[in-house]
Design a protein around this motif. Sequence first.
Motif, mmCIF file in Angstrom:
data_model
loop_
_atom_site.group_PDB
_atom_site.id
_atom_site.type_symbol
_atom_site.label_atom_id
_atom_site.label_comp_id
_atom_site.label_asym_id
_atom_site.label_seq_id
_atom_site.Cartn_x
_atom_site.Cartn_y
_atom_site.Cartn_z
ATOM 1 N N LYS A 216 0.823 -1.209 0.000
ATOM 2 C CA LYS A 216 0.000 0.000 0.000
ATOM 3 C C LYS A 216 0.857 1.259 0.000
ATOM 4 O O LYS A 216 0.551 2.236 -0.704
ATOM 5 N N ALA A 217 1.945 1.246 0.766
ATOM 6 C CA ALA A 217 2.818 2.411 0.822
ATOM 7 C C ALA A 217 3.495 2.669 -0.521
ATOM 8 O O ALA A 217 3.568 3.811 -0.995
ATOM 9 N N PRO A 236 0.055 -13.617 -3.661
ATOM 10 C CA PRO A 236 -1.125 -13.173 -4.416
ATOM 11 C C PRO A 236 -1.981 -14.304 -4.983
ATOM 12 O O PRO A 236 -3.026 -14.042 -5.575
ATOM 13 N N GLU A 237 -1.575 -15.546 -4.809
ATOM 14 C CA GLU A 237 -2.330 -16.677 -5.348
ATOM 15 C C GLU A 237 -3.716 -16.798 -4.721
ATOM 16 O O GLU A 237 -4.668 -17.222 -5.390
ATOM 17 N N LEU A 244 -7.807 -7.976 0.584
ATOM 18 C CA LEU A 244 -7.094 -7.030 1.433
ATOM 19 C C LEU A 244 -6.515 -5.850 0.653
ATOM 20 O O LEU A 244 -6.452 -4.731 1.173
ATOM 21 N N LEU A 245 -6.105 -6.089 -0.588
ATOM 22 C CA LEU A 245 -5.377 -5.065 -1.329
ATOM 23 C C LEU A 245 -6.170 -4.443 -2.477
ATOM 24 O O LEU A 245 -5.794 -3.388 -2.983
ATOM 25 N N GLY A 246 -7.239 -5.086 -2.913
ATOM 26 C CA GLY A 246 -8.013 -4.531 -4.019
ATOM 27 C C GLY A 246 -7.149 -4.308 -5.241
ATOM 28 O O GLY A 246 -6.314 -5.144 -5.607
ATOM 29 N N GLU A 247 -7.294 -3.129 -5.863
ATOM 30 C CA GLU A 247 -6.547 -2.850 -7.091
ATOM 31 C C GLU A 247 -5.054 -2.741 -6.841
ATOM 32 O O GLU A 247 -4.247 -2.946 -7.755
ATOM 33 N N ASP A 248 -4.641 -2.443 -5.612
ATOM 34 C CA ASP A 248 -3.212 -2.390 -5.296
ATOM 35 C C ASP A 248 -2.547 -3.757 -5.406
ATOM 36 O O ASP A 248 -1.326 -3.849 -5.555
ATOM 37 N N ALA A 347 -7.080 -5.412 -15.050
ATOM 38 C CA ALA A 347 -8.394 -5.196 -15.652
ATOM 39 C C ALA A 347 -9.454 -6.142 -15.106
ATOM 40 O O ALA A 347 -10.654 -5.907 -15.272
ATOM 41 N N ALA A 348 -9.014 -7.230 -14.471
ATOM 42 C CA ALA A 348 -9.947 -8.214 -13.890
ATOM 43 C C ALA A 348 -9.186 -8.980 -12.829
ATOM 44 O O ALA A 348 -8.529 -9.977 -13.129
#
Length: 371
Positions: A216-217, A236-237, A244-248, A347-348
């Motif tokens: 996030k930072a 990220p799997e 927790l991170l959404g688009e980040d 994008a997805a």
Amino acid sequence: MDIMRRERSIRVGAVVPLTRPGWAEAGTHLLAGLTAAVDDVNDAGGIDGRPLELLVRDTRADPELAAAAVDELAQLGVAALVGEYHSVVARAVAARADALGLPFLCSSAVLDALTDRATDWIARLAPPQSRGWRTYADFLLGAGHRRIAVAVQPSVYWAAGIGILREYVVPRGGTVIELDLPRFTSTEICDELVEHGATALLLLAGYPEPVVSIVKAVKADRRLGELAIGAPAGQPEFGDWAALLGEDGAGISFLRYLPAQLSALGAGVAPVLRQRLGEPPSFVAFEGYDAILVLADVLRSDDRQRIGWPAVDLEGTRGRIRFSRLPDIPVWQAVDVPIQIVDRDPAARDRFRVLLTSRSDRAEQPADTDG
């Protein structure tokens, strides 16, 4: 299962991280694969007419707890052990199993030095860390990254990873910059990345923290808009990464162990695993399923003095499974294990893009299709 059935069953001990501080989501996927395979083996007649019975113990990512679980399972008369995701825990399990003369098939941990000595009691399905992380280092260099920073916590596993990266990157003109945690805060890491001119940051640290805070930072720092972020250990799997991170959390590359296409068996198993998990199965779930197939094959042998790892030759969910001895690897090692580098598509975010595909112990070949 009635009393008569329990007395006739062949018991297998499963060591799995199911609660924190273990990576519980990985453990849940691993257990789903293990139990699905046990059900299928039993539906097909078991082991010479005897059913498999899985005795599950939660390791909580604690090596001492895991070693104690091995002793308990041995006293309960298990014929073999299977599982584990965390390398330092798998190493403790392997050491105890080797001392007891108890077969252990490690499904998912990758640390090269799984044992201190060569042993016939231990085998592994996942590729060694050196194979996967060299593939990852080659991917970074191929993308033009020569100044690679690593945010790293103290650990045998992370230290081994840094050694592999440095051994591969430095002779090829690159630099590995260590940012030790918790010495640097997330904000200070951003400053260090700018000062060192890093073009890539690898997250070699605990999840969800401090990894989530670091991502996030970095994503919020306008100075680092072109920085590539990687998580070779595969954080990220799993679905909670996106939650927790959404688009980040998109666009962060990582290693996973799936082929370009599942085998016919894998294609049939995938919907079963998805139903059990309530989400798409990860590579860890397929490792769990394959591990039981291998143990069932090995346990059909009556020879308990020589474990039959080298005789295994069967179709798994991700391709053919065979074991061999590899240089500098002290256990029987599955070969031609599929390796991918992927990320979540910005994008997805529920879709993975395949950036490179390879197999351990073979030359890397880039993939030109998205997953």
